[in-house]
Scaffold this motif. Sequence first.
Motif: not given
Length: 210
Positions: A193-209
């Motif tokens: 599973s990959l967990h993503f967060t959408v940042n305030p500036d619209g970019s996306v961050s991905c947490r480790e598997l």
Amino acid sequence: MKKVFYVSLLLAMTTLCSCKFAGKIAGKAASQLADTTEEATKMDEAATYESIQDAISKLDSKWKVFGIRIRNEGTDNLCQNTFGWCNVHLIDADNQQIYQGILPEVGSPSTSNERVTYDEIPPIDFTAEGAMKNIEACKALIPAEYKFLNLQDYVVTFDKREKRMETEVTINVQEIGKEKIEANGVTEEVYDSLHFTVNPDGSVSCRELD
């Protein structure tokens, strides 16, 4: 940590389920909101989020939406990419809170007790276009050695500390060439599973598997 994708065809058939709801929503008749098609849509398909945007727009204006959860059909280990259901957190000016299903059918409300107030909740800014943009940005971050299986959930919550809405996306993937494990004559498909967060500036961050 890899997770078991499915045990057998028999298990997949017997555990497959669809979440259904019935009842009234926020003072409006169910018939006004439950305008859904019989044909199933995908978790990464624009039609799914267009239906959700439409359902949210029909909610009684006395309520503010401060949370949305969009979930795939079936249990986690089936990794289905079919849309299952959408629930929302709502709050009114008296700070009464409810949690309610709005798709595929309208559900009876249950009480909620999140530590938020009506005045601090900003107007919800959920659009199908925005959701699809976020999903495509998440997909673009899937490592090249992995393949997409399904979008498990798309969640919008109110970040009390930052005083803004936060979007998180979970996508299940398989490592190419390592889709299966075998031991003692038994073979299983596995996934990560990959967990993503959408940042305030619209970019996306991905947490480790996991």
